[in-house]
Design an enzyme around this catalytic site. Structure first.
Site, PDB file in Angstrom:
ATOM      1  N   ARG A  65     -56.937 -33.293   8.984  1.00 27.26           N
ATOM      2  CA  ARG A  65     -57.237 -34.729   9.003  1.00 27.26           C
ATOM      3  C   ARG A  65     -56.093 -35.489   8.341  1.00 27.26           C
ATOM      4  O   ARG A  65     -55.622 -35.113   7.274  1.00 27.26           O
ATOM      5  CB  ARG A  65     -58.555 -35.031   8.296  1.00 27.26           C
ATOM      6  CG  ARG A  65     -59.093 -36.425   8.626  1.00 27.26           C
ATOM      7  CD  ARG A  65     -60.490 -36.639   8.060  1.00 27.26           C
ATOM      8  NE  ARG A  65     -61.506 -35.859   8.749  1.00 27.26           N
ATOM      9  CZ  ARG A  65     -62.812 -35.970   8.506  1.00 27.26           C
ATOM     10  NH1 ARG A  65     -63.234 -36.826   7.595  1.00 27.26           N
ATOM     11  NH2 ARG A  65     -63.683 -35.231   9.161  1.00 27.26           N
ATOM     12  N   SER A 167     -64.353 -38.677  11.675  1.00 29.04           N
ATOM     13  CA  SER A 167     -65.674 -38.985  11.128  1.00 29.04           C
ATOM     14  C   SER A 167     -65.740 -40.413  10.602  1.00 29.04           C
ATOM     15  O   SER A 167     -65.582 -41.364  11.347  1.00 29.04           O
ATOM     16  CB  SER A 167     -66.034 -37.962  10.048  1.00 29.04           C
ATOM     17  OG  SER A 167     -67.381 -38.089   9.666  1.00 29.04           O
ATOM     18  N   ASP A 324     -72.810 -42.480  11.134  1.00 27.43           N
ATOM     19  CA  ASP A 324     -71.393 -42.800  10.998  1.00 27.43           C
ATOM     20  C   ASP A 324     -70.707 -42.674  12.359  1.00 27.43           C
ATOM     21  O   ASP A 324     -71.346 -42.302  13.351  1.00 27.43           O
ATOM     22  CB  ASP A 324     -70.749 -41.922   9.921  1.00 27.43           C
ATOM     23  CG  ASP A 324     -70.629 -40.463  10.304  1.00 27.43           C
ATOM     24  OD1 ASP A 324     -71.333 -40.025  11.236  1.00 27.43           O
ATOM     25  OD2 ASP A 324     -69.844 -39.732   9.671  1.00 27.43           O
ATOM     26  N   ASP A 328     -72.393 -37.568  12.636  1.00 30.67           N
ATOM     27  CA  ASP A 328     -72.798 -36.339  11.932  1.00 30.67           C
ATOM     28  C   ASP A 328     -73.379 -36.629  10.553  1.00 30.67           C
ATOM     29  O   ASP A 328     -73.861 -35.722   9.880  1.00 30.67           O
ATOM     30  CB  ASP A 328     -71.648 -35.335  11.842  1.00 30.67           C
ATOM     31  CG  ASP A 328     -70.510 -35.773  10.933  1.00 30.67           C
ATOM     32  OD1 ASP A 328     -70.446 -36.977  10.589  1.00 30.67           O
ATOM     33  OD2 ASP A 328     -69.669 -34.921  10.573  1.00 30.67           O
ATOM     34  N   ARG A 329     -73.358 -37.907  10.129  1.00 29.81           N
ATOM     35  CA  ARG A 329     -73.951 -38.287   8.848  1.00 29.81           C
ATOM     36  C   ARG A 329     -74.984 -39.381   9.079  1.00 29.81           C
ATOM     37  O   ARG A 329     -74.935 -40.090  10.088  1.00 29.81           O
ATOM     38  CB  ARG A 329     -72.882 -38.803   7.876  1.00 29.81           C
ATOM     39  CG  ARG A 329     -71.861 -37.764   7.483  1.00 29.81           C
ATOM     40  CD  ARG A 329     -70.750 -38.386   6.642  1.00 29.81           C
ATOM     41  NE  ARG A 329     -69.663 -37.462   6.449  1.00 29.81           N
ATOM     42  CZ  ARG A 329     -69.316 -36.920   5.287  1.00 29.81           C
ATOM     43  NH1 ARG A 329     -70.007 -37.220   4.199  1.00 29.81           N
ATOM     44  NH2 ARG A 329     -68.309 -36.087   5.203  1.00 29.81           N
ATOM     45  N   GLU A 426     -75.422 -31.840   2.008  1.00 25.78           N
ATOM     46  CA  GLU A 426     -74.433 -32.202   1.008  1.00 25.78           C
ATOM     47  C   GLU A 426     -74.695 -33.652   0.617  1.00 25.78           C
ATOM     48  O   GLU A 426     -75.165 -34.445   1.436  1.00 25.78           O
ATOM     49  CB  GLU A 426     -73.009 -32.022   1.535  1.00 25.78           C
ATOM     50  CG  GLU A 426     -72.678 -32.827   2.776  1.00 25.78           C
ATOM     51  CD  GLU A 426     -71.277 -32.544   3.300  1.00 25.78           C
ATOM     52  OE1 GLU A 426     -70.592 -31.665   2.749  1.00 25.78           O
ATOM     53  OE2 GLU A 426     -70.872 -33.216   4.264  1.00 25.78           O
ATOM     54  N   LYS A 440     -73.733 -30.452   9.756  1.00 26.72           N
ATOM     55  CA  LYS A 440     -74.497 -31.676   9.511  1.00 26.72           C
ATOM     56  C   LYS A 440     -74.651 -32.441  10.820  1.00 26.72           C
ATOM     57  O   LYS A 440     -73.780 -32.408  11.685  1.00 26.72           O
ATOM     58  CB  LYS A 440     -73.830 -32.528   8.445  1.00 26.72           C
ATOM     59  CG  LYS A 440     -72.375 -32.889   8.679  1.00 26.72           C
ATOM     60  CD  LYS A 440     -71.862 -33.660   7.476  1.00 26.72           C
ATOM     61  CE  LYS A 440     -70.373 -33.951   7.606  1.00 26.72           C
ATOM     62  NZ  LYS A 440     -69.538 -32.748   7.422  1.00 26.72           N
TER      63      LYS A 440
END
Length: 596
Positions: A65, A167, A324, A328-329, A426, A440
């Site tokens: 990233r 992300s 997001d 995934d969040r 998490e 996630k």
């Protein structure tokens, strides 16, 4: 011009080792990145050139990233091609049936005009490298949530997969997340071996630049419909109150934060029997500039949820769910009786999810089911609330290093050994409900929280009220998490080295303010003063900084570097017994520890 760049900005030994001149010629095939390099050169910005050209990307907690742009430590056409060539070389070595099983490629909606870089283009180049080597590629025909890639890897029995996403990072960033055949993100030694392979084949092969291969190759397949249908069907396995969902008058607002989540969250709600959630119109469609938020991270709370909350008030919706940009969040807010909104922390949501998933399992399991066969997991910097629930209810709780790559791999091991894993999380609002996806997943978490809210409404309870009940049953867990931005890696290293050599060499702090420090655990070096042999039980992670202090008053505080952003994060928690109800006292204790 290129020779001048090489001689002026890099050491001679580095020129020889990484063939920088040849790499630069390749980098400059993209007109936009070529212009960036030429501009830096003409303006004499040799330090920035050195920073961009004299080091390569490395795997962090979520793969590769970085910012999009010119340079070998940036995300761009060349670095993605080189990374994929390294992965091909490694997978060819690991799997004799690589060319039969194939590879999955997905992408989000990020893009940057100034570097002619977009997630879809980078995904096409990823696919091109593999297709040119006769590897079948499952290439999604449109953007998908990140969880679809690990899910597809398992469903299609592919050897691996890549998701092009950054992300919730700032708009300038992009990333390259790699999943192994088990559906979990890669961990050591795979990441280190792939980096070695990347360094061995930096020159693009024939066909690697041909992004049009995904449109013409007979061995490219589009898995979108199959994976989406299977995912939504699997989602029903964790739907326990469909009849309530169908009948409820409870309204939900959903924001996808200008990312990929809208269509998929709508389908997930349909799978659970709900009416579709009300979308935030300004944020429903993909926008790589994330134009209505200061940052595309729902974890930032009410300040970035303003449009969602105002729409919810207008529509009389009690609950807001926010995924997001790569879905995934999940962030959740609930309207309270006093007219205010409560935005739940990741740790608070985990308490709710942990209670819910265990309660649903308990009500629906077979008579001979053994609670000792049941597991929940969390990263070590997350709340210990699941541990408290596990101790009282009889199931197992385990911790891992930060990052869902560790959770996913451990969950797969447990499943392979016949264990039942209900939930993992998490604290940075990453949740895994069930085990259809070993990562996630904001899509599934959104609809599970909707069902939970619907069920609780039938009991005349809100999510916030149930959270208090959970804490009163299992003990209050009061946490404080935040971060400092630091863009200078040497400064970060000096901070942590000072903590390791505080009063003397190899000596950690013995107190913070009025509170003595009982134990110190340093994951970077493998030291743990609480263990008889002084060695950490959790694996050593030399590539990141992380030190945990356990205080005499029971507070546990951790300082660590982010694996995806230029942040020094801190986490602190006070864990109380059920009979300890003085929440104000717990808050005061944790504040005094942090203030020193």
């Amino acid at each position: 011009c290129l020779g001048k760049t090489c001689s002026e900005v890099c050491a001679p030994q580095l020129q020889a080792s990484c063939k920088l001149n040849e790499d630069l010629n390749l980098l400059l095939q993209n007109q936009k990145t070529k212009e960036q390099i030429e501009s830096l050169l003409q303006n004499g910005k040799h330090k920035e050139l050195r920073d961009r050209l004299c080091c390569r990307l490395t795997f962090g907690t979520a793969g590769l990233r970085s910012a999009m742009g010119a340079g070998f430590c940036y995300i761009n056409d060349l670095t993605v091609i080189q990374s994929t060539q390294g992965i091909y070389k490694y997978l060819e070595r690991c799997f004799s049936d690589f060319k039969q099983r194939g590879f999955v490629v997905g992408y989000d909606t990020r893009g940057q005009v100034t570097s002619n870089c977009s997630s879809k283009k980078l995904a096409k180049l990823t696919a091109a490298v593999l297709l040119a080597k006769d590897v079948p590629v499952y290439f999604f025909s449109t953007y998908v949530p990140t969880p679809f890639v690990p899910y597809a890897v398992q469903q299609l029995k592919a050897v691996a997969g890549v998701m092009i996403t950054a992300s919730h990072n700032r708009k300038e960033d992009n990333g390259y997340k790699v999943y192994w055949e088990n559906g979990a993100q890669i961990t050591s030694p795979h990441d280190k071996e792939i980096i070695k392979c990347i360094e061995e084949c930096v020159e693009p092969w024939n066909g690697s630049w041909n992004e049009n291969l995904v449109d013409t190759s007979p061995i490219r397949q589009d898995p979108l419909k199959k994976i989406c249908d299977c995912y939504m069907e699997d989602l029903k396995k964790i739907c326990y109150h469909r009849e309530l969902n169908v009948q409820t008058n409870l309204k939900f607002v959903h924001t996808s934060f200008h990312g990929v989540g809208h269509d998929y969250v709508q389908l997930a709600f349909k799978a659970f029997g709900f009416q579709p959630p009300i979308p935030v119109p300004e944020q429903k469609d993909p926008d790589p500039d994330f134009s209505t938020v200061k940052c595309p991270n729902p974890e930032e709370g009410e300040s970035v949820l303003e449009l969602s909350l105002r729409l919810a008030e207008k529509e009389n919706a009690k609950v807001v769910v926010a995924t997001d940009p790569d879905a995934d969040r999940l962030a959740v807010a609930e309207h309270q009786e006093n007219g205010c909104w409560k935005v739940f922390t990741g740790n608070e949501l985990a308490a709710l999810f942990g209670w819910w998933m265990f309660s649903c399992w308990k009500e629906n399991c077979s008579e001979d089911a053994d609670v000792k066969n049941v597991y929940m997991l969390a990263t070590t910097v997350s709340s210990k609330i699941l541990r408290a629930i596990a101790l009282k209810e009889g199931f197992h709780f385990e911790e891992t290093l930060p990052g869902f790559k560790w959770i996913g791999s451990r969950v797969k091991d447990l499943l392979d050994n016949g264990k039942v894993v209900l939930f993992a999380f998490e604290e940075s609002i990453g949740f895994m409900c069930g085990t259809s996806v070993l990562d996630k997943d904001g899509v599934s978490a959104a609809v599970v929280i909707a069902e939970m809210a619907t069920y609780l409404e039938g009991k005349n309870l809100t999510l916030a009220q149930k959270l208090i009940e959970i804490y009163e049953t299992y003990g209050y867990h009061i946490s404080k998490t935040s971060y400092f931005l630091c863009y200078d890696p040497p400064t970060i290293k000096r901070i942590f080295e000072k903590l390791r050599n505080f009063d003397a060499p190899q000596s950690y702090p013995k107190c913070c303010g009025i509170y003595n420090i009982l134990h110190v655990r340093d994951i970077t070096t493998g030291y743990d003063s609480s263990q008889p042999n002084k060695k950490s039980v959790l694996p050593v992670s030399k590539s990141s900084q992380m030190i945990t202090f356990t205080f005499q008053n029971g507070c546990v505080a951790t300082l660590r570097t982010s694996g995806t952003e230029p942040k020094i994060k801190y986490y602190a928690e006070m864990c109380a017994l059920p009979e300890q109800r003085s929440v104000a006292g717990l808050h005061a204790n944790i504040a005094r520890c942090l203030l020193g």
